[in-house]
Design a protein around this motif. Structure first.
Motif, PDB file in Angstrom:
ATOM      1  N   SER A  70      10.179  64.909  57.195  1.00 55.89           N
ATOM      2  CA  SER A  70      11.223  64.631  56.189  1.00 55.89           C
ATOM      3  C   SER A  70      12.558  64.324  56.845  1.00 55.89           C
ATOM      4  CB  SER A  70      11.367  65.833  55.243  1.00 55.89           C
ATOM      5  OG  SER A  70      10.148  66.089  54.573  1.00 55.89           O
ATOM      6  N   MET A  71      12.923  65.116  57.860  1.00 53.95           N
ATOM      7  CA  MET A  71      14.193  64.881  58.549  1.00 53.95           C
ATOM      8  C   MET A  71      14.171  63.554  59.306  1.00 53.95           C
ATOM      9  SD  MET A  71      16.278  67.386  57.967  1.00 53.95           S
ATOM     10  CE  MET A  71      16.404  69.138  57.596  1.00 53.95           C
ATOM     11  N   GLY A  72      13.029  63.226  59.911  1.00 52.95           N
ATOM     12  CA  GLY A  72      12.914  61.960  60.617  1.00 52.95           C
ATOM     13  C   GLY A  72      13.092  60.782  59.683  1.00 52.95           C
ATOM     14  N   ILE A  73      12.512  60.861  58.492  1.00 56.96           N
ATOM     15  CA  ILE A  73      12.648  59.775  57.517  1.00 56.96           C
ATOM     16  C   ILE A  73      14.085  59.670  57.028  1.00 56.96           C
ATOM     17  CG2 ILE A  73      11.976  59.072  55.182  1.00 56.96           C
ATOM     18  CD1 ILE A  73       9.170  60.201  55.854  1.00 56.96           C
ATOM     19  N   ALA A  74      14.746  60.815  56.838  1.00 54.21           N
ATOM     20  CA  ALA A  74      16.169  60.796  56.466  1.00 54.21           C
ATOM     21  C   ALA A  74      16.995  60.109  57.541  1.00 54.21           C
ATOM     22  CB  ALA A  74      16.672  62.222  56.231  1.00 54.21           C
ATOM     23  N   GLY A  75      16.712  60.427  58.808  1.00 53.75           N
ATOM     24  CA  GLY A  75      17.427  59.784  59.909  1.00 53.75           C
ATOM     25  C   GLY A  75      17.159  58.299  59.996  1.00 53.75           C
ATOM     26  N   MET A  76      15.915  57.912  59.732  1.00 50.31           N
ATOM     27  CA  MET A  76      15.552  56.493  59.752  1.00 50.31           C
ATOM     28  C   MET A  76      16.328  55.723  58.681  1.00 50.31           C
ATOM     29  SD  MET A  76      11.824  54.815  58.878  1.00 50.31           S
ATOM     30  CE  MET A  76      11.987  55.257  57.137  1.00 50.31           C
ATOM     31  N   LEU A  77      16.378  56.264  57.470  1.00 51.49           N
ATOM     32  CA  LEU A  77      17.110  55.611  56.380  1.00 51.49           C
ATOM     33  C   LEU A  77      18.595  55.506  56.710  1.00 51.49           C
ATOM     34  CD1 LEU A  77      15.500  57.273  53.220  1.00 51.49           C
ATOM     35  CD2 LEU A  77      15.150  54.951  54.051  1.00 51.49           C
ATOM     36  N   LEU A  78      19.158  56.603  57.223  1.00 49.21           N
ATOM     37  CA  LEU A  78      20.577  56.607  57.556  1.00 49.21           C
ATOM     38  C   LEU A  78      20.896  55.542  58.610  1.00 49.21           C
ATOM     39  CD1 LEU A  78      23.322  57.993  57.161  1.00 49.21           C
ATOM     40  CD2 LEU A  78      22.691  59.586  58.980  1.00 49.21           C
ATOM     41  N   ALA A  79      20.047  55.425  59.616  1.00 46.95           N
ATOM     42  CA  ALA A  79      20.275  54.441  60.679  1.00 46.95           C
ATOM     43  C   ALA A  79      20.195  53.018  60.127  1.00 46.95           C
ATOM     44  CB  ALA A  79      19.250  54.641  61.792  1.00 46.95           C
ATOM     45  N   GLN A  80      19.191  52.738  59.295  1.00 46.35           N
ATOM     46  CA  GLN A  80      19.043  51.383  58.766  1.00 46.35           C
ATOM     47  C   GLN A  80      20.210  51.006  57.865  1.00 46.35           C
ATOM     48  OE1 GLN A  80      14.198  51.096  58.376  1.00 46.35           O
ATOM     49  NE2 GLN A  80      15.443  49.535  57.408  1.00 46.35           N
ATOM     50  N   VAL A  81      20.659  51.949  57.034  1.00 44.75           N
ATOM     51  CA  VAL A  81      21.803  51.667  56.164  1.00 44.75           C
ATOM     52  C   VAL A  81      23.052  51.416  57.008  1.00 44.75           C
ATOM     53  CG1 VAL A  81      23.341  52.637  54.411  1.00 44.75           C
ATOM     54  CG2 VAL A  81      20.863  52.956  54.211  1.00 44.75           C
ATOM     55  N   PHE A  82      23.271  52.266  58.011  1.00 44.25           N
ATOM     56  CA  PHE A  82      24.448  52.148  58.873  1.00 44.25           C
ATOM     57  C   PHE A  82      24.483  50.794  59.576  1.00 44.25           C
ATOM     58  CE2 PHE A  82      26.262  52.647  63.158  1.00 44.25           C
ATOM     59  CZ  PHE A  82      27.566  52.999  62.823  1.00 44.25           C
ATOM     60  N   PHE A  83      23.381  50.401  60.189  1.00 47.21           N
ATOM     61  CA  PHE A  83      23.368  49.164  60.953  1.00 47.21           C
ATOM     62  C   PHE A  83      23.402  47.929  60.046  1.00 47.21           C
ATOM     63  CE2 PHE A  83      21.719  51.961  64.335  1.00 47.21           C
ATOM     64  CZ  PHE A  83      22.595  51.604  65.351  1.00 47.21           C
ATOM     65  N   ASN A  84      22.722  47.989  58.908  1.00 50.17           N
ATOM     66  CA  ASN A  84      22.740  46.829  58.014  1.00 50.17           C
ATOM     67  C   ASN A  84      24.119  46.607  57.413  1.00 50.17           C
ATOM     68  OD1 ASN A  84      22.404  45.789  54.962  1.00 50.17           O
ATOM     69  ND2 ASN A  84      20.869  44.816  56.254  1.00 50.17           N
ATOM     70  N   VAL A  85      24.724  47.663  56.896  1.00 48.62           N
ATOM     71  CA  VAL A  85      26.054  47.528  56.289  1.00 48.62           C
ATOM     72  C   VAL A  85      27.082  47.160  57.360  1.00 48.62           C
ATOM     73  CG1 VAL A  85      27.883  48.758  55.063  1.00 48.62           C
ATOM     74  CG2 VAL A  85      25.511  49.083  54.384  1.00 48.62           C
ATOM     75  N   GLY A  86      26.977  47.769  58.540  1.00 44.65           N
ATOM     76  CA  GLY A  86      27.883  47.422  59.634  1.00 44.65           C
ATOM     77  C   GLY A  86      27.768  45.963  60.030  1.00 44.65           C
ATOM     78  N   MET A  87      26.544  45.441  60.004  1.00 43.00           N
ATOM     79  CA  MET A  87      26.316  44.031  60.304  1.00 43.00           C
ATOM     80  C   MET A  87      26.976  43.139  59.247  1.00 43.00           C
ATOM     81  SD  MET A  87      22.606  42.140  60.413  1.00 43.00           S
ATOM     82  CE  MET A  87      22.382  42.394  58.629  1.00 43.00           C
ATOM     83  N   CYS A  88      26.814  43.511  57.971  1.00 44.18           N
ATOM     84  CA  CYS A  88      27.385  42.715  56.882  1.00 44.18           C
ATOM     85  C   CYS A  88      28.917  42.746  56.904  1.00 44.18           C
ATOM     86  CB  CYS A  88      26.880  43.227  55.530  1.00 44.18           C
ATOM     87  SG  CYS A  88      25.123  42.932  55.236  1.00 44.18           S
ATOM     88  N   LEU A  89      29.490  43.864  57.363  1.00 47.06           N
ATOM     89  CA  LEU A  89      30.948  43.993  57.434  1.00 47.06           C
ATOM     90  C   LEU A  89      31.518  43.433  58.733  1.00 47.06           C
ATOM     91  CD1 LEU A  89      31.410  47.579  55.924  1.00 47.06           C
ATOM     92  CD2 LEU A  89      31.829  45.392  54.801  1.00 47.06           C
ATOM     93  N   TYR A  90      30.652  42.908  59.597  1.00 46.54           N
ATOM     94  CA  TYR A  90      31.068  42.265  60.851  1.00 46.54           C
ATOM     95  C   TYR A  90      31.676  43.264  61.840  1.00 46.54           C
ATOM     96  CZ  TYR A  90      31.817  37.783  63.282  1.00 46.54           C
ATOM     97  OH  TYR A  90      31.750  36.715  64.151  1.00 46.54           O
ATOM     98  N   ILE A  91      31.205  44.502  61.814  1.00 47.95           N
ATOM     99  CA  ILE A  91      31.667  45.474  62.797  1.00 47.95           C
ATOM    100  C   ILE A  91      30.543  45.850  63.759  1.00 47.95           C
ATOM    101  CG2 ILE A  91      33.481  46.415  61.317  1.00 47.95           C
ATOM    102  CD1 ILE A  91      31.638  48.728  60.626  1.00 47.95           C
ATOM    103  N   LEU A  92      29.338  45.359  63.492  1.00 49.67           N
ATOM    104  CA  LEU A  92      28.188  45.543  64.367  1.00 49.67           C
ATOM    105  C   LEU A  92      27.471  44.206  64.514  1.00 49.67           C
ATOM    106  CD1 LEU A  92      26.726  48.938  63.029  1.00 49.67           C
ATOM    107  CD2 LEU A  92      27.948  48.586  65.178  1.00 49.67           C
ATOM    108  N   PRO A  93      26.761  43.983  65.601  1.00 47.03           N
ATOM    109  CA  PRO A  93      26.065  42.704  65.783  1.00 47.03           C
ATOM    110  C   PRO A  93      24.871  42.554  64.849  1.00 47.03           C
ATOM    111  CG  PRO A  93      25.503  44.223  67.555  1.00 47.03           C
ATOM    112  CD  PRO A  93      26.604  44.884  66.768  1.00 47.03           C
ATOM    113  N   VAL A  94      24.454  41.321  64.622  1.00 42.07           N
ATOM    114  CA  VAL A  94      23.261  41.043  63.821  1.00 42.07           C
ATOM    115  C   VAL A  94      22.042  41.585  64.558  1.00 42.07           C
ATOM    116  CG1 VAL A  94      21.765  39.234  62.894  1.00 42.07           C
ATOM    117  CG2 VAL A  94      24.255  39.016  62.732  1.00 42.07           C
ATOM    118  N   MET A  95      21.268  42.442  63.871  1.00 44.26           N
ATOM    119  CA  MET A  95      20.105  43.060  64.494  1.00 44.26           C
ATOM    120  C   MET A  95      18.831  42.836  63.699  1.00 44.26           C
ATOM    121  SD  MET A  95      21.869  46.655  65.712  1.00 44.26           S
ATOM    122  CE  MET A  95      20.529  47.104  66.792  1.00 44.26           C
ATOM    123  N   GLY A  96      18.926  42.093  62.602  1.00 44.31           N
ATOM    124  CA  GLY A  96      17.734  41.789  61.811  1.00 44.31           C
ATOM    125  C   GLY A  96      17.177  42.969  61.045  1.00 44.31           C
ATOM    126  N   LEU A  97      18.015  43.961  60.763  1.00 44.63           N
ATOM    127  CA  LEU A  97      17.554  45.138  60.021  1.00 44.63           C
ATOM    128  C   LEU A  97      17.872  44.983  58.543  1.00 44.63           C
ATOM    129  CD1 LEU A  97      18.637  47.994  62.459  1.00 44.63           C
ATOM    130  CD2 LEU A  97      16.319  47.231  61.975  1.00 44.63           C
TER     131      LEU A  97
END
Length: 392
Positions: free
Chosen positions: A329-356
């Protein structure tokens, strides 16, 4: 008829109905955004239909997995699961493998099944057995009363992770997915009690490897596109029509939405069909669609629903009846948090495009079925949670 509906009644008694409701809310919201993002395709509703069917399949899998105790299954079949993970990724090297956007991520099943509507993404599907295996490894170390922070124990967990990350990097070339697998490893290892010194050592080695690659391998023309993806984040004016094009369009879409957006089905870029409009709008940049048409209010609502799902997974993990269920359960929570963080960061142009993609919201049949399967594992952990008297 009674026999047919008895599993459903049992699910409502034992399963995590609240989590399912949150997942359906998120995926329904995402379906509305996908419909808006794909209207420019000559009113072709194929994407919406595929996503809706995938959601229905995902719900069935969610309910089924609620009743499966995977700990016993993994104990008996862990070798087969490892073989499945490796073999499924290696299928991408066969003629079924399909490359798109520089990554070899998909199995084109229509090459053997004519007119099959979906491509499978093995590195998405393999996340489920990877989570189960890593959680079982950590739980087994505790069960054998070994020190989880001993060099041998850490080497076991790290070796398994590096095997999968290396395989995905070499076969698929998908750096974004490699990052998610590393986050799964960090989350489960941390929750299992691996001491901070190992993460400090691993982080130092990781940064050193990145810097070494940056000044050597990534300086070659062959990897110029990867290097430029990082450079444009530091300097948005560097290549606005090349490496920075996608994110420039994304930032323009989000900014134009302001507080309440331009209106659903009325986004300037979302509804445009010309090539200079927002790219990958139904997949990687679905958050940008939300920002343009529904504004900051719509984006905050989107993030709130995802935050509630992540917190629910965390809560189930805290109240799990076994270390294995807690780590899953904790691993899945971490996975979701990471994907949201990187996707939103990519859309806001503060992280590189990673295809997530953005979980539950982005278009993708394999992605949505896999995420519902992951939520089914959490629901299964909830159905076997500790009673109140034991928690107290």
């Amino acid at each position: 008829m009674t026999t047919l509906f008895s599993p459903i009644r049992e699910f409502f008694k034992k399963g995590d109905v609240l989590l399912l409701f949150l997942c359906l809310t998120a995926s329904g919201y995402g379906l509305a955004l996908i419909y808006s993002a794909t209207r420019y395709l000559d009113n072709n509703n194929r994407n919406v239909i595929v996503q809706a069917v995938a959601i229905c399949i995902g719900v069935v899998i969610y309910i089924v997995l609620t009743f499966v105790d995977f700990q016993l299954f993994v104990e008996k079949c862990w070798k087969w699961l490892v073989a499945f993970d490796v073999g499924f990724i290696l299928l991408l090297l066969t003629p079924l493998g399909k490359e798109s956007g520089g990554n070899r991520n998909w199995l084109a099943l229509d090459r053997i099944i004519p007119h099959f509507p979906l491509d499978l993404q093995p590195n998405e599907i393999v996340k489920i057995p990877f989570i189960l295996l890593l959680a079982w490894q950590a739980a087994r170390i505790h069960q054998q009363e070994r020190d989880i922070s001993s060099p041998f124990s850490v080497a076991q967990l790290t070796g398994h992770t590096l095997l999968m990350v290396g395989l995905i990097a070499v076969v698929c070339g998908d750096i974004g997915m490699c990052v998610i697998y590393l986050f799964l490893f960090v989350t489960i290892s941390w929750m299992a009690g691996v001491k901070a010194r190992w993460f400090a050592l691993g982080g130092t080695c990781f940064v050193g490897a990145i810097l070494g690659a940056w000044f050597t391998i990534l300086q070659s023309d062959r990897f110029a596109y990867i290097r430029n993806r990082f450079m444009v984040v530091l300097d948005h004016s560097l290549d606005p029509l090349g490496a920075g094009f996608q994110q420039s369009r994304s930032l323009l879409a989000i900014g134009s939405g302001q507080l309440t957006g331009q209106g659903y089905l009325n986004g300037t870029q979302t509804q445009a069909s010309y090539s200079a409009a927002l790219p990958a709008r139904q997949t990687d940049f679905i958050f940008s669609v939300c920002g343009e048409e529904l504004g900051m209010v719509g984006c905050l609502l989107l993030l709130l629903v995802l935050a509630l799902i992540i917190l629910r997974c965390y809560w189930v993990g805290r109240n799990a009846s076994s270390p294995f269920s807690a780590y899953v359960s904790m691993g899945i929570a971490g996975m979701l948090l990471a994907q949201v963080f990187f996707n939103v960061g990519m859309c806001l142009y503060i992280l590189p495009v990673m295809g997530l993609t953005l979980p539950f919201f982005s278009y993708g049949g394999t992605s949505i079925v896999t995420i519902f399967a992951a939520m089914g594992l959490v629901s299964g952990a909830h159905s076997r949670s500790r009673p109140d008297w034991l928690r107290q």
